[in-house]
Design a protein around this motif. Structure first.
Motif, PDB file in Angstrom:
ATOM      1  N   SER A  17       0.846  -1.205   0.000  1.00 57.64           N
ATOM      2  CA  SER A  17       0.000   0.000   0.000  1.00 57.64           C
ATOM      3  C   SER A  17       0.874   1.244   0.000  1.00 57.64           C
ATOM      4  CB  SER A  17      -0.885   0.033   1.250  1.00 57.64           C
ATOM      5  OG  SER A  17      -1.437   1.334   1.392  1.00 57.64           O
ATOM      6  N   ARG A  19      -0.032   3.917   1.363  1.00 58.84           N
ATOM      7  CA  ARG A  19      -0.366   4.674   2.580  1.00 58.84           C
ATOM      8  C   ARG A  19       0.399   4.087   3.769  1.00 58.84           C
ATOM      9  NH1 ARG A  19      -6.686   6.048   2.915  1.00 58.84           N
ATOM     10  NH2 ARG A  19      -7.012   3.798   3.196  1.00 58.84           N
ATOM     11  N   GLY A  22      -1.769   3.211   6.545  1.00 65.60           N
ATOM     12  CA  GLY A  22      -2.991   2.592   6.034  1.00 65.60           C
ATOM     13  C   GLY A  22      -3.341   1.271   6.693  1.00 65.60           C
ATOM     14  N   PRO A  92      -3.805  -3.568  -0.491  1.00 66.89           N
ATOM     15  CA  PRO A  92      -5.197  -3.126  -0.591  1.00 66.89           C
ATOM     16  C   PRO A  92      -5.778  -3.656  -1.894  1.00 66.89           C
ATOM     17  CG  PRO A  92      -3.694  -1.295  -1.069  1.00 66.89           C
ATOM     18  CD  PRO A  92      -2.841  -2.461  -0.647  1.00 66.89           C
ATOM     19  N   VAL A  93      -7.063  -3.911  -1.902  1.00 67.77           N
ATOM     20  CA  VAL A  93      -7.718  -4.319  -3.149  1.00 67.77           C
ATOM     21  C   VAL A  93      -7.916  -3.064  -3.995  1.00 67.77           C
ATOM     22  CG1 VAL A  93      -9.827  -5.273  -4.150  1.00 67.77           C
ATOM     23  CG2 VAL A  93      -8.824  -6.316  -2.101  1.00 67.77           C
ATOM     24  N   TYR A  94      -7.319  -3.065  -5.178  1.00 66.92           N
ATOM     25  CA  TYR A  94      -7.462  -1.970  -6.141  1.00 66.92           C
ATOM     26  C   TYR A  94      -8.147  -2.545  -7.377  1.00 66.92           C
ATOM     27  CZ  TYR A  94      -4.222   1.434  -3.874  1.00 66.92           C
ATOM     28  OH  TYR A  94      -3.612   2.351  -3.030  1.00 66.92           O
ATOM     29  N   TRP A  95      -9.354  -2.109  -7.629  1.00 72.27           N
ATOM     30  CA  TRP A  95     -10.106  -2.632  -8.772  1.00 72.27           C
ATOM     31  C   TRP A  95     -10.093  -4.164  -8.786  1.00 72.27           C
ATOM     32  CZ3 TRP A  95     -13.405   0.687 -10.104  1.00 72.27           C
ATOM     33  CH2 TRP A  95     -13.088   2.042 -10.160  1.00 72.27           C
ATOM     34  N   PHE A  96     -10.419  -4.716  -7.649  1.00 73.96           N
ATOM     35  CA  PHE A  96     -10.583  -6.177  -7.463  1.00 73.96           C
ATOM     36  C   PHE A  96      -9.264  -6.951  -7.475  1.00 73.96           C
ATOM     37  CE2 PHE A  96     -13.987  -4.265 -10.000  1.00 73.96           C
ATOM     38  CZ  PHE A  96     -14.947  -4.175  -9.001  1.00 73.96           C
ATOM     39  N   PRO A 128      -7.186  -5.656   2.832  1.00 73.54           N
ATOM     40  CA  PRO A 128      -8.279  -4.740   3.124  1.00 73.54           C
ATOM     41  C   PRO A 128      -8.978  -4.299   1.839  1.00 73.54           C
ATOM     42  CG  PRO A 128      -6.193  -3.558   3.245  1.00 73.54           C
ATOM     43  CD  PRO A 128      -5.868  -4.993   2.895  1.00 73.54           C
ATOM     44  N   ALA A 130     -12.626  -1.787   0.541  1.00 67.44           N
ATOM     45  CA  ALA A 130     -13.594  -0.823   1.077  1.00 67.44           C
ATOM     46  C   ALA A 130     -15.044  -1.318   1.054  1.00 67.44           C
ATOM     47  CB  ALA A 130     -13.495   0.478   0.287  1.00 67.44           C
ATOM     48  N   VAL A 131     -15.447  -1.947  -0.030  1.00 69.58           N
ATOM     49  CA  VAL A 131     -16.878  -2.187  -0.242  1.00 69.58           C
ATOM     50  C   VAL A 131     -17.372  -3.344   0.621  1.00 69.58           C
ATOM     51  CG1 VAL A 131     -18.659  -2.694  -1.953  1.00 69.58           C
ATOM     52  CG2 VAL A 131     -16.704  -1.261  -2.567  1.00 69.58           C
ATOM     53  N   GLU A 135     -15.007  -8.373  -2.396  1.00 68.66           N
ATOM     54  CA  GLU A 135     -14.178  -7.641  -3.360  1.00 68.66           C
ATOM     55  C   GLU A 135     -12.778  -8.250  -3.489  1.00 68.66           C
ATOM     56  OE1 GLU A 135     -15.063  -4.229  -4.922  1.00 68.66           O
ATOM     57  OE2 GLU A 135     -16.916  -5.346  -4.646  1.00 68.66           O
ATOM     58  N   ALA A 162     -12.536  -2.077   5.043  1.00 70.26           N
ATOM     59  CA  ALA A 162     -11.906  -0.883   5.617  1.00 70.26           C
ATOM     60  C   ALA A 162     -11.709   0.144   4.504  1.00 70.26           C
ATOM     61  CB  ALA A 162     -10.555  -1.249   6.216  1.00 70.26           C
ATOM     62  N   TYR A 163     -11.960   1.385   4.803  1.00 71.10           N
ATOM     63  CA  TYR A 163     -11.778   2.417   3.773  1.00 71.10           C
ATOM     64  C   TYR A 163     -10.782   3.483   4.219  1.00 71.10           C
ATOM     65  CZ  TYR A 163     -12.754   6.130   0.436  1.00 71.10           C
ATOM     66  OH  TYR A 163     -12.618   7.107  -0.514  1.00 71.10           O
TER      67      TYR A 163
END
Ligand SMILES: Cc1cc2nc3c(=O)[nH]c(=O)nc-3n(C[C@H](O)[C@H](O)[C@H](O)COP(=O)(O)O)c2cc1C
Length: 195
Positions: A17, A19, A22, A92-96, A128, A130-131, A135, A162-163
């Motif tokens: 990530s 972040r 994050g 992090p999951v980015y676009w699945f 992690p 968000a939705v 995902e 988590a978002y």
């Protein structure tokens, strides 16, 4: 009976990530803390602190030493992967799918398909999204297939909703999920010692 002359397990956790404060980092730090409590050697690497150039499909890794000829930040990460017993990928999951930096790293695993240096190692995931936890499904599937192609054993994944940075820490299940994964990792090593 095969005897393993190494007592301590070595776990390497990659954080994919951008972040620094994050959710992926928070999960990675918690897991590292629990593993260290159990006398495991743990190292964390933030992929955004390492230059990882794209695989250029030069096919040099199919020749002679069967290693990648690029000389960037992957040199150190390759060495760590080869030393470790367990590889944990946090992204992090980015676009699945995994984050861009994580995907850059994965593409650079091409030498391992042929030289089999990761054969027999274990892999786990920290994801992690968000939705909702669904995902992460494609990402888990991608890593499962990747591990299989490289001769690795998939252990488990922690998926968590988590978002905002730090949202994971508000999840009441996080502690139990981390302990379960830690136990799974420790148990996988004990199985190796008993073989
Ligand atoms: C480019 C981008 C794409 C994302 N795509 C998804 C997605 O497909 N599904 C989802 O649930 N969350 C998605 N997210 C949200 C992140 O997965 C979520 O905020 C996560 O907690 C971030 O982890 P971090 O704090 O470790 O960076 C996306 C975020 C970004 C920046």
């Amino acid at each position: 009976m095969r005897t393993l002359h190494r007592k301590f397990m070595h776990v390497v956790i990659f954080i994919g990530s951008p972040r620094k404060d994050g959710n992926t980092t928070a999960m990675a730090n918690l897991l590292a803390g629990k593993l260290r409590d159990d006398e495991t050697i743990v190292e964390l690497f933030d992929l955004y602190d390492h230059d990882i150039d794209p695989c250029i499909d030069c096919r040099e890794c199919k020749k002679e030493q069967l290693v990648c000829m690029q000389t960037d930040g992957m040199k150190k990460l390759y060495a760590k992967m080869e030393e470790a017993d367990v590889l944990v990928f946090g992204t992090p999951v980015y676009w699945f799918g995994p984050s861009g930096r994580t995907k850059l790293m994965i593409d650079r695993f091409k030498p391992y398909f042929i030289n089999k240096k990761l054969y027999g190692k274990k892999g786990a995931l920290l994801l992690p999204s968000a939705v909702d936890r669904e995902e992460s499904n494609l990402t888990i599937d991608q890593f499962k297939r990747l591990f299989k192609a490289l001769g690795m054993e998939y252990l488990d994944a922690i998926t968590i909703e988590a978002y905002e940075a730090g949202d994971v820490l508000k999840n009441n299940n996080l502690h139990d999920l981390i302990i379960d994964l830690k136990d799974r990792i420790i148990e996988s090593h004990q199985n190796v010692l008993e073989e």
